[in-house]
Scaffold this motif. Structure first.
Motif, PDB file in Angstrom:
ATOM      1  N   ALA A   3      49.123  -2.548  87.748  1.00 43.19           N
ATOM      2  CA  ALA A   3      49.294  -4.030  87.057  1.00 43.19           C
ATOM      3  C   ALA A   3      50.820  -4.396  87.269  1.00 43.19           C
ATOM      4  O   ALA A   3      51.540  -3.672  87.296  1.00 43.19           O
ATOM      5  CB  ALA A   3      48.840  -3.845  85.656  1.00 43.19           C
ATOM      6  N   HIS A   4      50.857  -5.748  87.490  1.00 45.79           N
ATOM      7  CA  HIS A   4      51.967  -6.558  87.194  1.00 45.79           C
ATOM      8  C   HIS A   4      51.945  -7.536  86.765  1.00 45.79           C
ATOM      9  O   HIS A   4      51.003  -8.331  86.587  1.00 45.79           O
ATOM     10  CB  HIS A   4      52.718  -6.549  88.839  1.00 45.79           C
ATOM     11  CG  HIS A   4      51.941  -7.325  89.476  1.00 45.79           C
ATOM     12  ND1 HIS A   4      51.061  -7.099  90.557  1.00 45.79           N
ATOM     13  CD2 HIS A   4      52.342  -8.933  89.872  1.00 45.79           C
ATOM     14  CE1 HIS A   4      50.509  -8.191  91.174  1.00 45.79           C
ATOM     15  NE2 HIS A   4      51.349  -9.375  90.838  1.00 45.79           N
TER      16      HIS A   4
ATOM     17  N   ARG B  84      51.153 -14.011  84.580  1.00 41.65           N
ATOM     18  CA  ARG B  84      49.939 -13.672  84.333  1.00 41.65           C
ATOM     19  C   ARG B  84      49.894 -12.092  84.631  1.00 41.65           C
ATOM     20  O   ARG B  84      50.347 -11.588  85.539  1.00 41.65           O
ATOM     21  CB  ARG B  84      48.789 -14.570  84.951  1.00 41.65           C
ATOM     22  CG  ARG B  84      48.944 -15.822  84.424  1.00 41.65           C
ATOM     23  CD  ARG B  84      47.851 -16.750  85.524  1.00 41.65           C
ATOM     24  NE  ARG B  84      46.497 -16.287  85.282  1.00 41.65           N
ATOM     25  CZ  ARG B  84      45.539 -16.147  86.398  1.00 41.65           C
ATOM     26  NH1 ARG B  84      45.978 -16.348  87.803  1.00 41.65           N
ATOM     27  NH2 ARG B  84      44.181 -15.703  86.120  1.00 41.65           N
ATOM     28  N   LEU B  85      48.998 -11.684  83.829  1.00 37.66           N
ATOM     29  CA  LEU B  85      49.009 -10.085  84.207  1.00 37.66           C
ATOM     30  C   LEU B  85      47.949  -9.958  85.582  1.00 37.66           C
ATOM     31  O   LEU B  85      46.690 -10.508  85.178  1.00 37.66           O
ATOM     32  CB  LEU B  85      48.541  -9.409  82.933  1.00 37.66           C
ATOM     33  CG  LEU B  85      48.085  -8.059  83.189  1.00 37.66           C
ATOM     34  CD1 LEU B  85      49.653  -7.334  83.477  1.00 37.66           C
ATOM     35  CD2 LEU B  85      47.775  -7.386  81.975  1.00 37.66           C
ATOM     36  N   VAL B  86      48.462  -9.157  86.509  1.00 35.86           N
ATOM     37  CA  VAL B  86      47.380  -9.019  87.483  1.00 35.86           C
ATOM     38  C   VAL B  86      46.929  -7.657  87.647  1.00 35.86           C
ATOM     39  O   VAL B  86      47.896  -6.685  87.740  1.00 35.86           O
ATOM     40  CB  VAL B  86      47.946  -9.543  89.029  1.00 35.86           C
ATOM     41  CG1 VAL B  86      46.998  -9.226  89.984  1.00 35.86           C
ATOM     42  CG2 VAL B  86      48.431 -11.027  88.928  1.00 35.86           C
TER      43      VAL B  86
ATOM     44  N   VAL C 167      53.678   6.635  78.842  1.00 31.37           N
ATOM     45  CA  VAL C 167      55.071   6.507  79.373  1.00 31.37           C
ATOM     46  C   VAL C 167      54.982   5.581  80.750  1.00 31.37           C
ATOM     47  O   VAL C 167      54.184   6.069  81.733  1.00 31.37           O
ATOM     48  CB  VAL C 167      55.737   7.819  79.704  1.00 31.37           C
ATOM     49  CG1 VAL C 167      57.055   7.399  80.271  1.00 31.37           C
ATOM     50  CG2 VAL C 167      55.970   8.289  78.224  1.00 31.37           C
ATOM     51  N   ALA C 168      55.764   4.605  81.144  1.00 30.34           N
ATOM     52  CA  ALA C 168      56.038   4.307  82.499  1.00 30.34           C
ATOM     53  C   ALA C 168      57.419   4.621  82.769  1.00 30.34           C
ATOM     54  O   ALA C 168      58.560   4.248  82.022  1.00 30.34           O
ATOM     55  CB  ALA C 168      55.792   3.014  82.543  1.00 30.34           C
ATOM     56  N   ALA C 169      57.869   5.158  83.843  1.00 27.21           N
ATOM     57  CA  ALA C 169      59.160   5.473  84.438  1.00 27.21           C
ATOM     58  C   ALA C 169      59.488   5.433  85.761  1.00 27.21           C
ATOM     59  O   ALA C 169      58.380   5.437  86.347  1.00 27.21           O
ATOM     60  CB  ALA C 169      59.420   6.870  83.848  1.00 27.21           C
TER      61      ALA C 169
ATOM     62  N   ALA D  79      52.900  -3.020  81.972  1.00 26.75           N
ATOM     63  CA  ALA D  79      53.597  -3.805  82.824  1.00 26.75           C
ATOM     64  C   ALA D  79      53.876  -5.113  82.027  1.00 26.75           C
ATOM     65  O   ALA D  79      54.938  -5.457  82.210  1.00 26.75           O
ATOM     66  CB  ALA D  79      52.458  -4.115  83.776  1.00 26.75           C
ATOM     67  N   TRP D  80      53.120  -5.290  81.171  1.00 25.64           N
ATOM     68  CA  TRP D  80      53.455  -6.302  80.178  1.00 25.64           C
ATOM     69  C   TRP D  80      54.618  -6.278  79.407  1.00 25.64           C
ATOM     70  O   TRP D  80      55.489  -7.249  79.080  1.00 25.64           O
ATOM     71  CB  TRP D  80      52.178  -6.802  79.182  1.00 25.64           C
ATOM     72  CG  TRP D  80      52.008  -7.902  78.483  1.00 25.64           C
ATOM     73  CD1 TRP D  80      52.409  -8.231  77.305  1.00 25.64           C
ATOM     74  CD2 TRP D  80      51.655  -9.227  79.004  1.00 25.64           C
ATOM     75  NE1 TRP D  80      52.089  -9.524  77.077  1.00 25.64           N
ATOM     76  CE2 TRP D  80      51.799 -10.146  77.863  1.00 25.64           C
ATOM     77  CE3 TRP D  80      51.302  -9.647  80.263  1.00 25.64           C
ATOM     78  CZ2 TRP D  80      51.286 -11.372  78.290  1.00 25.64           C
ATOM     79  CZ3 TRP D  80      50.878 -10.725  80.529  1.00 25.64           C
ATOM     80  CH2 TRP D  80      51.029 -11.881  79.245  1.00 25.64           C
ATOM     81  N   ARG D  81      54.833  -4.966  78.938  1.00 25.73           N
ATOM     82  CA  ARG D  81      56.288  -4.928  78.056  1.00 25.73           C
ATOM     83  C   ARG D  81      57.258  -4.554  79.006  1.00 25.73           C
ATOM     84  O   ARG D  81      58.505  -4.931  78.993  1.00 25.73           O
ATOM     85  CB  ARG D  81      55.818  -3.413  77.370  1.00 25.73           C
ATOM     86  CG  ARG D  81      54.877  -3.555  76.055  1.00 25.73           C
ATOM     87  CD  ARG D  81      55.576  -4.165  74.809  1.00 25.73           C
ATOM     88  NE  ARG D  81      54.631  -4.335  73.702  1.00 25.73           N
ATOM     89  CZ  ARG D  81      54.079  -3.535  72.813  1.00 25.73           C
ATOM     90  NH1 ARG D  81      54.477  -2.513  72.861  1.00 25.73           N
ATOM     91  NH2 ARG D  81      53.294  -3.909  71.926  1.00 25.73           N
TER      92      ARG D  81
END
Lengths: 775, 281
Positions: free
Chosen positions: A214-215, A221-223, A112-114, A276-278
Motif C-alpha cells: 500500500a502507498h 488516497r490510499l492505493v 511493524v514497518a521498517a 502506509a497511512w501512518r
C-alpha cells in the motif's frame, strides 16, 4: 442463439497471460515494490487463548529504521469480519485490526514497518508483551461443553444480519431445515444407517502466499495492491476497519498466484493500509509459508452425522445431515460454509424426508475460511460414504442406487428454497443435468464392471474401486452481482474492463472469449483489464463458482450491446438497415453480398467521420439461479495389507459444466481440484500440540502432492447446455475437490473392507482397520 | 543458516586450513541443499568443497571409492556389476535436489530422514577422513552418533569406500514415504551373503523410523547360518526389532511406525535375497 456454432467459445484459445507468465515478467504484487518501500512484519500470539495484560512498543519504536508500530492501543477498534462477502456480510463481526485478547497461536498482536525485513523482524522481537493465559478450547467437543471458556466475550461481537449468533456458547452460526420427518421415516425403515464422520482441517497452499502493498498517492488516497479474490470487498472492509471513507481507497489486483478461497479474506489490507497511512511510505507485507499455514485461513473441519433410510424396494425415504463445523478463533464464513454443507449436497438425491442442521463453533485454533468446495467437500465425504454403506445394506450396486435417485433436468429440491446464504434460498428447477452420462462414461473409463467384492480379494496388495456423485452451484443467486464494461478502439480491438478477479483460473481468457463470441471477433482482440476499484465496474469477486456464469453473463450482455452499436454504425456507412447486415470474423457483411466493412472501418467512422460517438457498453448481471455443475468421480486404489500403505492407481472425473468455454482450462480446473482433493484425502493434515500450536507449518512436513504424485487421471467433460448461462456454461472450479475423499474412502472399503469415517486416510488408520478385521 | 562470508579453496590443504582456522564458525558446503534445515542463529562462513577434486567414483578392487562431494545424481546414473547405490540415490527427493546434493553432505550431518546412512551401514562401507593424517573408519563407528562430532577440529570426510556386491551377495533397499519427494517414514537396507542355500552373513539397518540410523543386530543374528526362505526373512524382521525405539511421524503412532519399519525391512531382506540368488553362480 445457436448452441453449437461457436467460433471462439468452446475452443482452447491461447490463454491471455500465458506468455508473460511463462517469461517470468513482473506481474505479481511484490514485483511492483518501489525502492523506497518499507517492509512490514507482524508479531504473532504464542498462546492459543490469552489476554494481553500489557504491551510495550517503546523499544521497537526507537529502533533506527522503524517507521511505524501498530497495536490495539493505537488503532481504531472496529468490529468487522475478514470474510470478503457481499454487504451486509453473513459472517459475524468478531474481529479487530488488533485486539486486547488473542484467540489462537498465530493471532495478530502488533505490526511493524521498517526500512529492511531484518529491522522489522528485530523490532517485532523488541515488542514486550505480558499475557494472562486462559484455558484454550481445542476441539468441537470442548467448545460445546457446558462451562467451556468463552472465546468471544467482547461486547462488540455480533451478527449484522438476522441469523442465530451465540458467542457466549461458542456458537458462531446455526442453520437448519426440515422437510417431512426423518425420525419417523427412520423408525419404520428396513434399511437405515446413522453414522458419524469427521473431516479435517487443511490449507489452500497457494504458490503465492498472501501479499499486500500500500502507498498514499499524491492526492492523499490510499492505493492498495493486493493478492485478493475480492478487490471491491477488500476496499470496503479496509476502509471500514481503518475508519476512512471508501472513496479514499483504491484496490488494484495484479496477477494472483492462486487463492482457492484463502484470498476471499481481507487479511492484510487493513494493517498494511494503516502502516502506509501512518508512515506515509509504501509498505509491503508478504506472508511466509509458515504464516500462510497458521495465520491465514483453513478449511473448516466438520463432525457430521448422516442418517439414511430406504423402504423395502430400496428407495431412499430419508436423508438427515447434522454438521458441526470448527470455525477456529473467528467466524469467517462460519455460517455460509456449514450452510453449504447442506445446500450443495442434499439436493443431489430425491428423498421425501430431509433434515439438516448446521452449527459452527469457535475454538482456539487457526481460522476457517472459504476453501474451494466450501462446505460441500465436507458433507460430500459423509453423505457419499453413507450412500455406499446403505447400498451394501440393501444389496444393490452403489452406482445403481445413485442412478436411481439423483436429481434430473426439470426437477427441483425443497433444499434450494430453504437454504440460502444468510437468508432463505431461491427455488430453482434444474436446467441442464448430464450426471447420468457422467456416471456412464466414468464407470466405463474406470472399469466398474470388473469391480468385485472385497471379501473375495486375496494377496498382499489389493485393489478396489469407489465412486461418488457431486454437485456444486454457479454463483449465489439473488445476492451476487458482476459487471463488465466494453469499449471499441480505433483499430477494431476492444477494452474489456471487469471487476471479476482472475486468480490464476484463466477467467480473463474465458471472459474475453465470451466477449469475442458475442461481438463476432477473436479473443486476441479483447484487451482485458481486471480488478481495479477505480477503473473497473463492480464485481463481487472470484468465489462461489461464479465468474464464468455470473460475470460471463454481464460480458455477454455488454458484447451484444456493442454488436448492436457496430451494426448501427455499419448500416449508416453502408446505407443499409442493421437487419440486413451480419457480423463474421470482425467484419460486417451485407446479407445480399453487396459489400462489407471491417471493424476497424466501423471504429474509425464512429470516432472520426460522422455522428461520432464512443462505441461502448456497460452491463450488470445478477443471477436468479445457481445452476449446479454435476460430476461422477471414480477412484481405483491399491492397499498394502501388511502396512496399510495406499496408492491411487487411477482416477476418473466426469464433469458436466455445461458448455466448457475453454475446454483446456476447464480440464485444468478439474485436474487441479482432483489432485488437491487426493492429497487432502490421504496426506494433508494439521498436527497440533496440546497447547494448540501447529507442528507442521511447512511443506517439509505438511504433505501436498506434486506432479510426481499424480496418478493416471482421466478427465471427461460431458457437454450440456445451461440455458441461463453464457453460451450454455455453468461453473467448474470447485466441484472437483469434493470427490476424492468419498471416492477413495469407498475404494478403500472395496479393496480391503475397511470403512474409514475419519479423514485423512493415513496408512495407520487403514492398517488398524485391517487389524480389527483380523482380530 | 546465516552465511556472512564465503571461502572457495581450490586445494584440499587450503580447505583443511580454512576449516581449522574458522573452527565452529565454518560451514563446509558442497551441494548446500540442507542449509534450509539449519536454524538461523549465528553467522557462519561457508567453505566451498566443490573445487578440491573430491567428486567422482572409481572402482578400487572389490570396492568403489566415492569422493565425498560426488553428486547423488552421479550415483544414480552409474550402472555396473556390484554397484547398488543407484537404487538408493533414485529415491532421494527430486531430480533437482539429486543434481546438487552430495553423498558426503547426506551423511556428515545425519537428519532423521537421511537416506544413505542405512545403506552404508548395511553395505559395511568405510569412511575416509582427512585431518592431520588420513584415517578410515567403519560405517558402524561413523554412525555411532551424529558424525558432525568428527569434524569439529576442522577434519573433512574425503571419500567413502563401498564394497561391491559380488557373487552370492545381494542388497535390498526400501524407503516408504507418503509423497514422491517426502521424507522417509521408514528406510531399510539389507545385505545378504549366501553360501549355497544358507545365509553366511546378514547385515540390516534402519533409518527414519528410529531416532538415529542403526544396525538391527537381532535380525542379523536370527538369520546368520540359517537356510534362506522368504518366511524366515520376514519373520526375522518382524520379530527382531522389538528392542528398538520407534518415533511417531506425520501424525502416526510409534507403534505403527515400528510395524511399518519391520515390514519394510522384511521387504528389503527379500529384495537382497532375490539379488543374491541371481548372483549365486
Amino acid at each position: 442463439m445457436a448452441k453449437k456454432n461457436f467460433k471462439v467459445v468452446n475452443q482452447p484459445v491461447k490463454k491471455l497471460d500465458a506468455l508473460p507468465l511463462a517469461l517470468g515478467k513482473p506481474l505479481f504484487v511484490a514485483d511492483f515494490k518501489p525502492a523506497d518501500a518499507l517492509y512490514a512484519k507482524l508479531l504473532w500470539s504464542p498462546h492459543a487463548h490469552a489476554i494481553i495484560k500489557s504491551i510495550d512498543i517503546s523499544a521497537a519504536e526507537k529502533m533506527p529504521g522503524v517507521h511505524c508500530v501498530l497495536y490495539h492501543g493505537n488503532v481504531p477498534r472496529i468490529a468487522h469480519t475478514t470474510a470478503g462477502q457481499g454487504f451486509p456480510e453473513p459472517s459475524p463481526y468478531d474481529t479487530f485490526m488488533f485486539d486486547r485478547k488473542v484467540r489462537y497461536v498465530g493471532d495478530r498482536v502488533a505490526a511493524v514497518a521498517a526500512e529492511t525485513p531484518e529491522i522489522a523482524e528485530a523490532a517485532v522481537k523488541a515488542i514486550k508483551v505480558e499475557y494472562e493465559r486462559l484455558e484454550p478450547v481445542l476441539s468441537i467437543e470442548a467448545a460445546l461443553k457446558e462451562g467451556s471458556p468463552v472465546i468471544h466475550d467482547e461486547p462488540e461481537a455480533r451478527a449484522v444480519i438476522p441469523v442465530p449468533y451465540e458467542p457466549k456458547k461458542n456458537i458462531a452460526a446455526r442453520v437448519g431445515m426440515d422437510v417431512g420427518n426423518v425420525e419417523q421415516a427412520m423408525a419404520g425403515a428396513p434399511y437405515k444407517l446413522d453414522n458419524s464422520y469427521y473431516i479435517h482441517m487443511a490449507q489452500h497452499c497457494p504458490i503465492e502466499p498472501h501479499v499486500t502493498m500500500a502507498h498514499v498517492n499524491a492526492e492523499g488516497r490510499l492505493v492498495i495492491r493486493t493478492s485478493t479474490q475480492v478487490p471491491f470487498h477488500a476496499r470496503r472492509i479496509a476502509a471500514q476497519t481503518m475508519d476512512i471513507p471508501v472513496q479514499q481507497v483504491r484496490v488494484i489486483k495484479p496477477r494472483i498466484g492462486g487463492g482457492f478461497g484463502a484470498k476471499q479474506e481481507v487479511l492484510l489490507e487493513d494493517v498494511v493500509g494503516m502502516l502506509a497511512w501512518r508512515s506515509r511510505r509504501p509498505v509491503l507485507l508478504m506472508y511466509t509459508r509458515e504464516e500462510e499455514f497458521v495465520s491465514s485461513r483453513t478449511r473448516h473441519p466438520e463432525r457430521i452425522r448422516v442418517r439414511l433410510a430406504a423402504d423395502p424396494e430400496g428407495t431412499l425415504t430419508a436423508v438427515g445431515l447434522d454438521c458441526i463445523s470448527n470455525t477456529g478463533a473467528y467466524g469467517a464464513h462460519a455460517l455460509t460454509v456449514v450452510c453449504n454443507s447442506g445446500s450443495k449436497v442434499l439436493p443431489l438425491y430425491r428423498a421425501p424426508n430431509v433434515h439438516f442442521t448446521g452449527t459452527a463453533v469457535y475454538t482456539n485454533l487457526p481460522v476457517g475460511g472459504a476453501y474451494r468446495g466450501y462446505g460441500a467437500t465436507q458433507a460430500a465425504f459423509a453423505v457419499e460414504s453413507a450412500v455406499d454403506e446403505l447400498a451394501e445394506q440393501i444389496g444393490v450396486d452403489p452406482l445403481v442406487l445413485r442412478s436411481n435417485h439423483h436429481i434430473r433436468s426439470g426437477e427441483t429440491s425443497p433444499v434450494f428454497a430453504a437454504l440460502g446464504e444468510g437468508k432463505a434460498g431461491v427455488e430453482q428447477a434444474i436446467g441442464s443435468c448430464g450426471l447420468d452420462k457422467c456416471i456412464r462414461l466414468g464407470a466405463k473409463a474406470i472399469g466398474w464392471k470388473k469391480r468385485g467384492d472385497w471379501r473375495k480379494k486375496k494377496g498382499r496388495y489389493r485393489r478396489g474401486i469407489g465412486m461418488c456423485c457431486l454437485m456444486q452451484g454457479s454463483s449465489i443467486p439473488e445476492i451476487d452481482m458482476g459487471a463488465a464494461s466494453l469499449k471499441m478502439n480505433e483499430d477494431g480491438s476492444f477494452n474489456l474492463l471487469m471487476g471479476a478477479t482472475d486468480l490464476g483460473t484463466g477467467s480473463d481468457t474465458v471472459l474475453a472469449q465470451i466477449a469475442a463470441e458475442a461481438i463476432g471477433t477473436t479473443s486476441d482482440k479483447i484487451l482485458v483489464y481486471s480488478s481495479d476499484t477505480d477503473m473497473t465496474p463492480f464485481d463481487v469477486g472470484a468465489y462461489a463458482s461464479s465468474t464464468t456464469y455470473l460475470t460471463g453473463n454481464a460480458v455477454l450482455d455488454a458484447g451484444l450491446k456493442i454488436k448492436k452499436q457496430i451494426l448501427g454504425v455499419a448500416a449508416e456507412m453502408m446505407e443499409k438497415k442493421p437487419a440486413d447486415l451480419e457480423i463474421r470474423d470482425a467484419q460486417v457483411f451485407a446479407r445480399d453480398g453487396s459489400g462489407s466493412v471491417t471493424f476497424q472501418d466501423v471504429a474509425l467512422h464512429s470516432l472520426y467521420a460522422a455522428n461520432q460517438f464512443q462505441i461502448a457498453a456497460i452491463s450488470s448481471h445478477i443471477s436468479h439461479k445457481s445452476p449446479p455443475p454435476f460430476a461422477a468421480h471414480f477412484a481405483e486404489v491399491e492397499v498394502d495389507t501388511e502396512t496399510g500403505l495406499i496408492r491411487v492407481v487411477k482416477y476418473v472425473a466426469a464433469t458436466d459444466c455445461g458448455t466448457a468455454i475453454h475446454p483446456k482450462l476447464a480440464e485444468g480446473q478439474v485436474e487441479g481440484a482432483v489432485m488437491n482433493g487426493i492429497c487432502y484425502a490421504l496426506t494433508e493434515q494439521y498436527l497440533f500440540n496440546s497447547a494448540g500450536r501447529m507442528l507442521n507449518d511447512s511443506f517439509l512436513h505438511y504433505k501436498i502432492y506434486s506432479m510426481r504424485d499424480k496418478p493416471e487421471m482421466v478427465t471427461i467433460l460431458v457437454p450440456t447446455y445451461e440455458k441461463t448461462g453464457p453460451f450454455g456454461a455453468k461453473s467448474v472450479s470447485e466441484i472437483g475437490i469434493n470427490g476424492p475423499c468419498p471416492a477413495i474412502a469407498n475404494a478403500i472399503y472395496n479393496a480391503v473392507g475397511v470403512r474409514l469415517r475419519e479423514a485423512p486416510f493415513t496408512p495407520e488408520k487403514i492398517w488398524r482397520g485391517l487389524q480389527q478385521h483380523n482380530a | 543458516m546465516k552465511i556472512t562470508d564465503f571461502k572457495i579453496p581450490t586445494r584440499l590443504d587450503e580447505a583443511l586450513a580454512a576449516l581449522r582456522d574458522l573452527g565452529p564458525a565454518a560451514l563446509p558446503v558442497a551441494g548446500a541443499t540442507s542449509l534450509v534445515f539449519i536454524p538461523e542463529d549465528q553467522p557462519m562462513t561457508a567453505v566451498d568443497l566443490n573445487r578440491l577434486g573430491l567428486d567422482g567414483i572409481r572402482r578400487d578392487g572389490d570396492a568403489f571409492r566415492i569422493g565425498a562431494a560426488t553428486r547423488v545424481a552421479a550415483l544414480q546414473k552409474r550402472h555396473e556389476p556390484g554397484w547398488v547405490l543407484d537404487r538408493v540415490a533414485l529415491t532421494l527427493s527430486s531430480q533437482q535436489i539429486r543434481n546438487e546434493s552430495t553423498l558426503g553432505g547426506n551423511i556428515c550431518r545425519v537428519f532423521p530422514w537421511s537416506d544413505f546412512p542405512a545403506a552404508l551401514l548395511a553395505l559395511g562401507a568405510g569412511l575416509v577422513i582427512r585431518g592431520a593424517q588420513e584415517k578410515e573408519m567403519t560405517a558402524d563407528e561413523f554412525f555411532s552418533s551424529q558424525p558432525a562430532r568428527l569434524f569439529r577440529g576442522g577434519d573433512l570426510l574425503t571419500h567413502i569406500r563401498v564394497p561391491a556386491v559380488g557373487a552370492g551377495a545381494g542388497f535390498g533397499y526400501k524407503k516408504v514415504r507418503q509423497t514422491a519427494t517426502g521424507f522417509s517414514l521408514a528406510t531399510a537396507a539389507a545385505c545378504l551373503q549366501l553360501d549355497g542355500g544358507g545365509i553366511r552373513s546378514a547385515r540390516a539397518a534402519l533409518s527414519a523410523a528410529v531416532p538415529f540410523p542403526a544396525r538391527c543386530a537381532a535380525v542379523e543374528a536370527a538369520l546368520a547360518g540359517k537356510k534362506a526362505s522368504e518366511g524366515l526373512l520376514r519373520e526375522a524382521a518382524l520379530n527382531g526389532l522389538s528392542g528398538l525405539k520407534f518415533k511417531e511421524a506425520e501424525g502416526m503412532s510409534a507403534e505403527y511406525i515400528g510395524r511399518l519399519a519391520a515390514v519394510t525391512l522384511g521387504d528389503a531382506l527379500v529384495e537382497a535375497w532375490a539379488q543374491a540368488k541371481e548372483q549365486a553362480s
